[in-house]
Scaffold this motif. Structure first.
Motif, PDB file in Angstrom:
ATOM      1  N   ILE A   6       3.161   1.568 -10.652  1.00 20.83           N
ATOM      2  CA  ILE A   6       3.372   1.316  -9.227  1.00 20.83           C
ATOM      3  C   ILE A   6       2.221   1.931  -8.445  1.00 20.83           C
ATOM      4  N   CYS A   7       1.611   1.148  -7.565  1.00 20.65           N
ATOM      5  CA  CYS A   7       0.597   1.688  -6.664  1.00 20.65           C
ATOM      6  C   CYS A   7       0.981   1.290  -5.241  1.00 20.65           C
ATOM      7  N   GLU A   8       1.473   2.251  -4.501  1.00 23.27           N
ATOM      8  CA  GLU A   8       1.982   2.053  -3.135  1.00 23.27           C
ATOM      9  C   GLU A   8       1.647   3.298  -2.322  1.00 23.27           C
ATOM     10  N   ASP A   9       0.927   3.129  -1.208  1.00 24.39           N
ATOM     11  CA  ASP A   9       0.481   4.318  -0.471  1.00 24.39           C
ATOM     12  C   ASP A   9       1.530   4.859   0.498  1.00 24.39           C
ATOM     13  N   ASN A  10       2.556   4.094   0.794  1.00 22.60           N
ATOM     14  CA  ASN A  10       3.630   4.574   1.663  1.00 22.60           C
ATOM     15  C   ASN A  10       4.654   5.307   0.793  1.00 22.60           C
ATOM     16  N   SER A  11       4.841   6.599   1.040  1.00 22.95           N
ATOM     17  CA  SER A  11       5.681   7.419   0.162  1.00 22.95           C
ATOM     18  C   SER A  11       7.136   6.957   0.150  1.00 22.95           C
ATOM     19  N   ASP A  31      13.270  -1.735 -22.920  1.00 21.23           N
ATOM     20  CA  ASP A  31      12.311  -0.861 -23.587  1.00 21.23           C
ATOM     21  C   ASP A  31      11.025  -0.832 -22.763  1.00 21.23           C
ATOM     22  N   LEU A  32      11.122  -0.233 -21.577  1.00 17.86           N
ATOM     23  CA  LEU A  32      10.003  -0.106 -20.653  1.00 17.86           C
ATOM     24  C   LEU A  32       9.835   1.360 -20.281  1.00 17.86           C
ATOM     25  N   ASP A  33       8.631   1.723 -19.909  1.00 14.99           N
ATOM     26  CA  ASP A  33       8.344   3.098 -19.503  1.00 14.99           C
ATOM     27  C   ASP A  33       7.740   3.085 -18.103  1.00 14.99           C
ATOM     28  N   ALA A  34       8.463   3.672 -17.128  1.00 16.62           N
ATOM     29  CA  ALA A  34       7.911   3.825 -15.776  1.00 16.62           C
ATOM     30  C   ALA A  34       6.865   4.931 -15.845  1.00 16.62           C
ATOM     31  N   ALA A  35       5.637   4.558 -16.158  1.00 18.81           N
ATOM     32  CA  ALA A  35       4.625   5.517 -16.593  1.00 18.81           C
ATOM     33  C   ALA A  35       3.852   6.162 -15.453  1.00 18.81           C
ATOM     34  N   LEU A  36       3.624   5.420 -14.364  1.00 16.37           N
ATOM     35  CA  LEU A  36       2.778   5.950 -13.296  1.00 16.37           C
ATOM     36  C   LEU A  36       3.232   5.399 -11.956  1.00 16.37           C
ATOM     37  N   CYS A  37       3.378   6.295 -10.986  1.00 17.70           N
ATOM     38  CA  CYS A  37       3.749   5.906  -9.621  1.00 17.70           C
ATOM     39  C   CYS A  37       2.827   6.684  -8.688  1.00 17.70           C
ATOM     40  N   THR A  38       1.940   6.000  -8.008  1.00 15.87           N
ATOM     41  CA  THR A  38       0.894   6.674  -7.254  1.00 15.87           C
ATOM     42  C   THR A  38       0.499   5.861  -6.030  1.00 15.87           C
ATOM     43  N   GLY A  39      -0.199   6.505  -5.122  1.00 15.31           N
ATOM     44  CA  GLY A  39      -0.778   5.823  -3.972  1.00 15.31           C
ATOM     45  C   GLY A  39      -2.264   5.646  -4.106  1.00 15.31           C
ATOM     46  N   GLU A  40      -2.819   6.086  -5.243  1.00 20.35           N
ATOM     47  CA  GLU A  40      -4.262   6.071  -5.455  1.00 20.35           C
ATOM     48  C   GLU A  40      -4.664   5.026  -6.496  1.00 20.35           C
ATOM     49  N   PRO A  41      -5.382   3.981  -6.104  1.00 24.74           N
ATOM     50  CA  PRO A  41      -5.792   2.949  -7.070  1.00 24.74           C
ATOM     51  C   PRO A  41      -6.665   3.484  -8.198  1.00 24.74           C
ATOM     52  N   ILE A  56       3.188  -3.791 -16.518  1.00 23.83           N
ATOM     53  CA  ILE A  56       3.766  -4.519 -15.393  1.00 23.83           C
ATOM     54  C   ILE A  56       3.352  -3.729 -14.153  1.00 23.83           C
ATOM     55  N   TYR A  57       2.622  -4.366 -13.251  1.00 30.01           N
ATOM     56  CA  TYR A  57       2.017  -3.656 -12.129  1.00 30.01           C
ATOM     57  C   TYR A  57       2.615  -4.128 -10.807  1.00 30.01           C
ATOM     58  N   PHE A  58       3.141  -3.176 -10.047  1.00 28.65           N
ATOM     59  CA  PHE A  58       3.597  -3.447  -8.691  1.00 28.65           C
ATOM     60  C   PHE A  58       2.568  -2.846  -7.731  1.00 28.65           C
ATOM     61  N   LEU A  59       1.849  -3.713  -7.025  1.00 30.20           N
ATOM     62  CA  LEU A  59       0.727  -3.269  -6.210  1.00 30.20           C
ATOM     63  C   LEU A  59       0.947  -3.620  -4.747  1.00 30.20           C
ATOM     64  N   ASP A  60       0.816  -2.626  -3.892  1.00 31.34           N
ATOM     65  CA  ASP A  60       0.829  -2.856  -2.455  1.00 31.34           C
ATOM     66  C   ASP A  60      -0.481  -3.539  -2.075  1.00 31.34           C
ATOM     67  N   VAL A  61      -0.403  -4.652  -1.379  1.00 34.93           N
ATOM     68  CA  VAL A  61      -1.606  -5.380  -0.985  1.00 34.93           C
ATOM     69  C   VAL A  61      -2.450  -4.551  -0.021  1.00 34.93           C
ATOM     70  N   ASP A  62      -1.815  -3.952   0.963  1.00 30.83           N
ATOM     71  CA  ASP A  62      -2.528  -3.285   2.054  1.00 30.83           C
ATOM     72  C   ASP A  62      -2.618  -1.784   1.816  1.00 30.83           C
ATOM     73  N   LYS A  64      -4.051   1.782   1.996  1.00 33.59           N
ATOM     74  CA  LYS A  64      -4.927   2.494   2.927  1.00 33.59           C
ATOM     75  C   LYS A  64      -5.929   3.302   2.113  1.00 33.59           C
ATOM     76  N   ASN A  65      -6.890   2.584   1.545  1.00 32.58           N
ATOM     77  CA  ASN A  65      -7.818   3.187   0.607  1.00 32.58           C
ATOM     78  C   ASN A  65      -9.111   2.385   0.646  1.00 32.58           C
ATOM     79  N   ASN A  66     -10.109   2.845  -0.104  1.00 36.09           N
ATOM     80  CA  ASN A  66     -11.351   2.081  -0.166  1.00 36.09           C
ATOM     81  C   ASN A  66     -11.216   0.838  -1.029  1.00 36.09           C
ATOM     82  N   MET A  67     -10.049   0.654  -1.632  1.00 36.49           N
ATOM     83  CA  MET A  67      -9.769  -0.527  -2.453  1.00 36.49           C
ATOM     84  C   MET A  67      -8.390  -1.055  -2.108  1.00 36.49           C
TER      85      MET A  67
END
Length: 239
Positions: A6-11, A31-41, A56-62, A64-67
């Motif tokens: 998960i990459c989402e900058d809103n906490s 049989d999945l592992d929630a391995a990483l949850c961060t706001g930093e791409p 499996i990637y859940f990505l916030d489109v917007d 607030k980062n340089n990417m």
């Protein structure tokens, strides 16, 4: 094992999405592992490069980062060609960028929509079933372990051994071990020809052997773990 990233900058959104993913995994016994949850791409990219995962990637489109999320998805696709990318967004009009950058997204989920929860769960299940039961069905076996089903990628197995508990066997992968009730004879029927019964208590993946210590009747695997080969089966292993 498939990893969920998960990459989402809103906490607030990040916590909500993480809980939703973890609850779905538990409820559906995935049989999945929630391995990483961060706001930093950058953390996502570093994790993929280090672990060499399929995810499996859940990505916030917007972001607030340089990417932004689309560009992150582009880099993920270069590193993980089989991964499943789902964009979460409040700006559906930006979805055309995914085509521009050849991201091949599975879905776009609007954060404020009433069916957000159902859409996220649906994406998880679809990705899971596609990966384990669809095009990737060959090369996997499914094992029931207590209250869940584990899908094991055959090429990840180093060896399988009996334990000190009756009818309890242990699977060794490079980065994990797990046990379940069964016997080596039955599990061997589900394995491919590169697996060899080298001992009454061991089945070894010949592709993962680093060295065979003939004098001490030991097999050293690529990660340094050891198992045994009996005199009876040694000839078949060396042939």
């Amino acid at each position: 094992m498939l990893k969920v990233i998960i990459c989402e900058d809103n906490s607030v959104h990040r916590t909500k999405l993480k809980q939703l993913v973890e609850n779905t995994i538990l409820r559906e016994k995935l049989d999945l592992d929630a391995a990483l949850c961060t706001g930093e791409p950058e953390e996502v990219i570093n994790y993929i490069e280090k672990k060499h995962i399929t995810g499996i990637y859940f990505l916030d489109v917007d972001l607030k980062n340089n990417m932004n999320g689309i560009r992150l998805g582009e880099q993920i696709r270069e590193l993980d060609s089989l991964g499943f990318i789902i964009f979460t967004t409040t700006h559906l009009e930006m979805s055309y960028l995914a085509f521009k950058y050849k991201v091949e997204a599975m879905d776009y989920v609007i954060k404020e929509d009433y069916d957000f929860k159902q859409r996220i769960e649906s994406c998880l299940l679809k990705a899971y079933n596609t990966y384990y039961k669809g095009n990737h069905k060959e090369g996997y076996i499914s094992i029931k372990e207590d209250t869940r089903i584990i899908n094991i990628k055959l090429c990840d197995i180093l060896f399988i051994e009996t334990t000190g508990v009756a009818h309890r066997i242990r699977v060794h992968e490079e980065n994990r071990q797990f046990e379940f009730y069964g016997n080596l004879k039955d599990i061997q029927k589900k394995l491919t020809s590169n697996f060899y019964r080298c001992h009454k208590s061991y089945i070894v993946n010949k592709d993962k052997i680093e060295e065979i210590d003939i004098k001490n009747n030991k097999i050293i695997m690529v990660n340094g773990e050891e198992c045994y080969v009996s005199f009876r089966y040694k000839g078949g292993l060396l042939s």
